[in-house]
Design a protein around this motif. Structure first.
Motif, PDB file in Angstrom:
ATOM      1  N   ARG A   1       0.953  -1.201  -0.042  1.00  0.00           N
ATOM      2  CA  ARG A   1      -0.056   0.047   0.198  1.00  0.00           C
ATOM      3  C   ARG A   1       0.746   1.333   0.224  1.00  0.00           C
ATOM      4  O   ARG A   1       0.333   2.386  -0.205  1.00  0.00           O
TER       5      ARG A   1
ATOM      6  N   ARG B   1     -10.507   0.199  -0.971  1.00  0.00           N
ATOM      7  CA  ARG B   1     -11.198   1.330  -1.719  1.00  0.00           C
ATOM      8  C   ARG B   1     -12.401   1.036  -1.781  1.00  0.00           C
ATOM      9  O   ARG B   1     -13.301   1.890  -2.373  1.00  0.00           O
TER      10      ARG B   1
ATOM     11  N   SER C   1      -2.868   5.803   3.632  1.00  0.00           N
ATOM     12  CA  SER C   1      -3.030   4.495   3.137  1.00  0.00           C
ATOM     13  C   SER C   1      -1.833   3.744   3.926  1.00  0.00           C
ATOM     14  O   SER C   1      -2.013   2.471   4.477  1.00  0.00           O
TER      15      SER C   1
END
Length: 423
Positions: A172, A225, A365
């Motif tokens: 990520r 997401r 993130s």
């Protein structure tokens, strides 16, 4: 002055990188990393060179609950020794790795968020090295070793798996352009797959048990997401896929079948000498000791002598009387440290886990990924502790204490960008 601070910061970073890469590879790496970080933290305090944006008294006060929880096991041992007047200094050694979290975290906080980001490569390196080491010691999965140098293979497989999941979720925040990220993430996926393979050839059922739980946490981050409903469905899907892949293996099925056979034998003869039967007998005996000594337990140093005495009196089977621990973290701490041990262990598991879980919804993130690593560490050790006493081994205590400090400091630097050191 600035150059001195930069040098100090780089020393801390190099210690963290080396320790997180090699903790499971070198015999003394964990201890050396712990003591060097401790020395750096004390030097920072004595020389008046705190991490930028922080003052130690305020830091200690703000996170007092987390510091106290990480010291839970040491405090439980101290409570037993004071109340029972049964002192043994060596009992404090391994728990100190976690109890001194406040100083380990203080040392780690000298690094910048950028430096912490670079540690993703130490996780990748650790995953690759551990996979190679597991392949060598098991002869490619053809033999099942009991120990790996300085720890049982169970603990080695457990922590190798965690390094693989750390590597996976660090996707990520992989740096670089699109093509570079794709290539680096492919390497991370291969390293993660290697740790799954290492877990597979280790033949360690307790490690296998943790995979679905860790996969669920990882899926929540990698698929972040999507909305909550889709994330839950994808997480469940990831768990089903992992379980399906493992259950399709003849090796895994044979190990599961062996456990079922052990249960059948144990139901017919509770004195049987089988892996699962011995664990069930130990859990029952440990709970019995807890009910007899519910406040402070029998003491760490008295567990084996107590089992031996019960065996001589014919109250427990000989196979139980020969064991050195309960093969379950919770039952062992209940038996040896009573209610204090249970409270200390639960605090050690739950408080850091909750701290990191609350940050899994952060806008960053990278912070979400780091927080998931903290949750995985807590969840992983809970599951690992169902079938073994993980904190009985120094490597496990070093791993839990050091990585909780690293992940806390990484999360803090991301969560408070205004306090970032320059450089």
């Amino acid at each position: 002055m600035k150059n001195e601070l930069l040098s100090f910061r780089w020393i801390v970073f190099l210690v963290l990188f080396a320790t997180s890469s090699l903790l499971l590879i070198g015999h003394r790496v964990g201890n050396q990393g712990f003591y060097v970080l401790l020395l750096l933290a004390l030097s920072s305090l004595l020389l008046g060179k705190p991490p930028q944006g922080l003052v130690f008294p305020a830091f200690a006060k703000r996170f007092w609950g987390l510091h106290l929880a990480m010291a839970g096991m040491l405090l439980a041992i101290l409570a037993y020794q004071l109340l029972a007047r049964d002192f043994a200094a060596r009992s404090f050694d391994y728990p100190s790795r976690m109890a001194l979290f406040i100083l380990l975290a203080w040392a780690c906080l000298h690094c910048t968020a950028r430096m912490f980001g670079w540690l993703q490569w130490s996780y990748l390196l650790a995953a690759l090295l551990c996979t190679a080491k597991m392949y060598v010691i098991t002869d490619g999965g053809t033999t099942r070793a009991d120990h790996v140098d300085f720890m049982p293979i169970i603990e080695f497989a457990d922590m190798t798996l965690l390094m693989g999941f750390f590597t996976l979720v660090s996707m990520r925040y992989t740096p670089g352009g699109t093509n570079a990220r794709r290539l680096l993430n492919l390497l991370k996926l291969l390293a993660f797959a290697g740790t799954l393979y290492a877990a597979y050839i280790s033949g360690t059922r307790g490690t296998w048990l943790a995979i679905p739980f860790l996969a669920a946490v990882a899926a929540m981050i990698l698929f972040d997401r999507f909305d909550t409903r889709k994330k839950i469905l994808l997480a469940l899907g990831a768990v089903v896929v992992v379980i399906g892949l493992f259950s399709s293996s003849a090796h895994v099925r044979s190990r599961i079948l062996a456990a079922q056979q052990d249960l059948t034998i144990y139901s017919q003869d509770s004195a049987s000498d089988t892996s699962v039967g011995t664990r069930l007998g130990l859990w029952r005996t440990s709970f019995m000791l807890f009910t007899e000594h519910p406040v402070i337990g029998v003491g760490r140093e008295n567990f084996m002598p107590t089992l031996q005495r019960l065996g001589e009196e014919g109250k427990i089977p000989p196979v139980i009387a020969r064991q050195i621990h309960s093969h379950n973290e919770i039952f062992y701490n209940m038996a040896t440290l009573g209610s204090f041990g249970l409270a200390g262990l639960l605090a050690l598991y739950l408080v850091p886990g909750i701290y990191f879980a609350r940050r899994m919804r952060h806008a960053s993130s990278e912070l979400r990924a780091v927080a998931s690593m903290g949750v995985m560490t807590s969840v992983g050790f809970v599951v690992f502790g169902l079938t073994d006493v993980t904190f009985m081994w120094g490597a496990s205590d070093n791993f839990y204490g050091l990585f909780m400090a690293i992940l806390f400091a990484h999360a803090y630097r991301l969560e408070h960008p205004s306090s970032h050191p320059v450089g």
